[in-house]
Design a protein around this motif. Structure first.
Motif, PDB file in Angstrom:
ATOM      1  N   ARG A 158     -26.026   5.422  21.796  1.00 51.52           N
ATOM      2  CA  ARG A 158     -26.838   5.880  22.921  1.00 51.52           C
ATOM      3  C   ARG A 158     -27.881   6.865  22.405  1.00 51.52           C
ATOM      4  O   ARG A 158     -27.566   7.804  21.674  1.00 51.52           O
ATOM      5  N   THR A 193     -32.035   3.810  31.162  1.00 53.12           N
ATOM      6  CA  THR A 193     -32.113   4.582  32.396  1.00 53.12           C
ATOM      7  C   THR A 193     -33.330   5.490  32.288  1.00 53.12           C
ATOM      8  O   THR A 193     -33.421   6.297  31.350  1.00 53.12           O
ATOM      9  N   ALA A 216     -33.201   1.660  36.394  1.00 55.91           N
ATOM     10  CA  ALA A 216     -32.195   1.403  35.360  1.00 55.91           C
ATOM     11  C   ALA A 216     -32.137  -0.112  35.184  1.00 55.91           C
ATOM     12  O   ALA A 216     -32.057  -0.855  36.169  1.00 55.91           O
ATOM     13  N   TRP A 277     -21.397   0.300  29.690  1.00 57.44           N
ATOM     14  CA  TRP A 277     -21.446   1.303  30.762  1.00 57.44           C
ATOM     15  C   TRP A 277     -20.859   2.655  30.381  1.00 57.44           C
ATOM     16  O   TRP A 277     -21.495   3.686  30.630  1.00 57.44           O
ATOM     17  N   SER A 281     -23.363   5.819  30.183  1.00 55.60           N
ATOM     18  CA  SER A 281     -23.276   6.764  31.294  1.00 55.60           C
ATOM     19  C   SER A 281     -22.911   8.167  30.866  1.00 55.60           C
ATOM     20  O   SER A 281     -23.057   9.109  31.635  1.00 55.60           O
ATOM     21  N   PHE A 292     -15.265   1.133  35.553  1.00 58.14           N
ATOM     22  CA  PHE A 292     -16.602   1.364  36.100  1.00 58.14           C
ATOM     23  C   PHE A 292     -16.838   0.494  37.321  1.00 58.14           C
ATOM     24  O   PHE A 292     -16.496  -0.696  37.334  1.00 58.14           O
ATOM     25  N   HIS A 295     -22.175  -2.822  39.617  1.00 58.76           N
ATOM     26  CA  HIS A 295     -23.523  -2.414  40.018  1.00 58.76           C
ATOM     27  C   HIS A 295     -23.997  -3.158  41.264  1.00 58.76           C
ATOM     28  O   HIS A 295     -25.007  -2.771  41.859  1.00 58.76           O
ATOM     29  N   PRO A 313     -21.472   6.237  38.118  1.00 60.13           N
ATOM     30  CA  PRO A 313     -22.546   7.177  37.757  1.00 60.13           C
ATOM     31  C   PRO A 313     -23.585   7.181  38.868  1.00 60.13           C
ATOM     32  O   PRO A 313     -24.103   6.138  39.249  1.00 60.13           O
ATOM     33  N   GLU A 314     -23.906   8.359  39.380  1.00 59.52           N
ATOM     34  CA  GLU A 314     -24.760   8.442  40.565  1.00 59.52           C
ATOM     35  C   GLU A 314     -26.205   8.755  40.169  1.00 59.52           C
ATOM     36  O   GLU A 314     -26.626   9.904  40.112  1.00 59.52           O
ATOM     37  N   TYR A 316     -29.784   9.290  38.305  1.00 53.50           N
ATOM     38  CA  TYR A 316     -30.327   9.861  37.081  1.00 53.50           C
ATOM     39  C   TYR A 316     -29.917  11.324  36.954  1.00 53.50           C
ATOM     40  O   TYR A 316     -29.554  11.985  37.915  1.00 53.50           O
ATOM     41  N   LYS A 352     -25.945  15.819  36.081  1.00 57.22           N
ATOM     42  CA  LYS A 352     -25.721  14.433  36.439  1.00 57.22           C
ATOM     43  C   LYS A 352     -24.415  14.351  37.201  1.00 57.22           C
ATOM     44  O   LYS A 352     -23.470  15.098  36.911  1.00 57.22           O
ATOM     45  N   PHE A 354     -21.110  12.068  38.805  1.00 56.31           N
ATOM     46  CA  PHE A 354     -20.248  10.893  38.763  1.00 56.31           C
ATOM     47  C   PHE A 354     -19.307  10.961  39.957  1.00 56.31           C
ATOM     48  O   PHE A 354     -18.711  12.008  40.230  1.00 56.31           O
TER      49      PHE A 354
END
Length: 467
Positions: A158, A193, A216, A277, A281, A292, A295, A313-314, A316, A352, A354
């Motif tokens: 990442r 993202t 995203a 994911w 995330s 997860f 989507h 994950p909510e 950005y 961020k 979650f």
């Protein structure tokens, strides 16, 4: 017997012919290395090499401007050289000459001064390695990256760009960082993202250009070099590489761009990116029942399981415009409401969110007509731990505070069940327990729910860019 200075020792090939082959990119890697080493030891030939390349550079610059080789010939009659190159050939040669000149000047400075030469300028780093999972890459967490090509055969990486864009690669993959906001996926799979303010982030592929419009999305390139672009949130613009008409692709849609540069609708399948994911995330790992959330479709009320705690994950990372109330801020176990350590995270903090949801299957759906009251005997219990790669600033577990924060974080706010979502913290065997680890990165849940009731925990994670 020694050989003349104008010939290379390997095969006695004339220097002028080898230099022309260099400019035409027809030397293999071994021949290029041999020529470079030979030039170091022959500064007088290096001078000729540089002067000849300057002339060639001027020729190619003129050719790019005029696009007619006969005009170039008229402008440079002293070269007395037939020009039979196509425009494409000229551009290729110009790029080779530019690279050659940088290298030649570097060697010339070193050989003439006997000391370190001035390095050619490079693009300053604009991204960092944020997470690595079981990959064969030599990169490490925290490495700073500028223009660079990343190749991995397995695992996940990442990347965190300085403007907040996050890209996750799944091997085997080859991905090129060109400049801030401009990249190329040669092969493999990625998700990206792009937060507000970083719109316009671009990923080139073999057959298409993908430009973010605040979203995203994911890209998978198959074995034939054909990309499939899937949009999880927001929208992107997909344009064929031959500059044909572009297409707007919105959340829940997918397209593929063929070798003929035709944009075709494709089946939206977020499961293709399932392995990505967690790392994408910001989740380092989990044990027990964590999974997860899909989507698509969006309503979390449809996401039910007796054996899974779903992780959502909510949106950005964002900077808080106002303080937000959280209910657990200190490490330790919370079994009673009195154990809560309620406080406000101040405005200006980059965070961020979650959402962790446990919602058992509604047994009334299987038992015919719904009962007026849920049956407590249908109680389901679940236990698991989840670890984030950034410190947890706070947990929200109280109903009023969950509802108050829905509008700030959740893309699915208003679609949650609004009753029975808070944790029950009375300390009985039928109630819930939550624990925050001493390093503030791991959350352990021991939850119980039944009927139409479920449990929600909102986890607020520090996303400061300097971390």
């Amino acid at each position: 017997m020694s050989q003349p200075d104008d010939k290379l020792p390997a095969d006695g090939a004339p220097f002028d012919r080898l230099m022309e082959q260099w400019l035409e990119s027809s030397l293999d890697a071994g021949q290029q290395a041999e020529l470079s080493n030979w030039l170091k030891d022959h500064p007088e030939q290096m001078q000729r090499f540089v002067e000849a390349n300057v002339r060639e550079q001027m020729l190619c610059d003129a050719a790019r401007g005029l696009l007619l080789s006969d005009q170039v010939h008229e402008l440079t009659p002293s070269l007395n050289k037939p020009l039979r190159w196509s425009t494409k050939r000229i551009v290729v040669v110009a790029a080779s000459v530019a690279a050659c000149l940088i290298f030649a000047l570097f060697l010339l400075q070193k050989s003439e001064r006997g000391g370190p030469a001035i390095e050619p300028s490079v693009i300053e780093p604009f991204a960092s390695v944020a997470a690595i999972d079981q990959t064969d890459s030599v990169l490490r967490n925290g490495d700073r990256l500028g223009n660079k090509t990343i190749e991995i055969q397995r695992g996940l990486i990442r990347l965190q760009f300085d403007d907040g864009v996050e890209v996750t690669l799944q091997g085997p993959a080859r991905y090129e960082l060109i400049s801030p906001g401009k990249t190329r996926l040669h092969s493999g799979l990625l998700t990206a993202t792009v937060p507000p303010g970083a719109e316009g982030f671009q990923v080139s592929t073999p057959t298409a250009e993908v430009v973010d419009l605040g979203t995203a999305f994911g890209i998978e390139i198959d074995s034939e070099g054909i990309p499939v672009v899937s949009v999880f949130d927001g929208k992107v613009e997909v344009t064929p590489a031959d500059s044909g008409a572009g297409r707007l692709v919105q959340e829940g849609e997918a397209v593929r761009v063929t070798q003929r540069h035709e944009i075709q609708a494709a089946k939206f399948d977020a499961d293709v990116f399932e392995k990505v994911w967690p790392v994408a995330s910001g989740v380092s790992g989990s044990t027990g029942a964590f999974r997860f959330a899909p989507h698509w479709p969006r309503p979390m009320g449809l996401v039910q399981s007796n054996t899974d705690i779903f992780v959502l994950p909510e949106g950005y990372a964002r900077i808080l415009s106002e303080p937000i109330r959280v209910n657990v801020t200190s490490p330790g176990k919370v079994r009673f409401a009195a154990d809560l350590t309620t406080a406000d995270i101040p405005s200006g903090k980059r965070v961020k969110s979650f959402l962790l949801q446990f919602r058992p299957l509604d047994q009334r759906d299987e038992a015919g007509p719904p009962q007026l009251q849920p049956n407590p005997n249908e109680l389901k219990r679940i236990v698991g731990e989840i670890t984030f790669n950034r410190p947890v600033l706070g947990l929200i577990v109280v109903g009023d505070d969950l509802r108050a924060s829905d509008g700030l974080f959740s893309k699915r706010g208003g679609q949650f069940p609004q009753k029975g979502r808070a944790l029950e913290l009375s300390g009985t065997p039928r109630d819930d327990t939550i624990t925050l680890s001493d390093d503030r990165r791991t959350v352990k849940l021991d939850l119980a729910a039944f009927g139409i009731f479920g449990d929600h925990v909102r986890v607020i994670v520090d996303q400061s860019l300097e971390n």
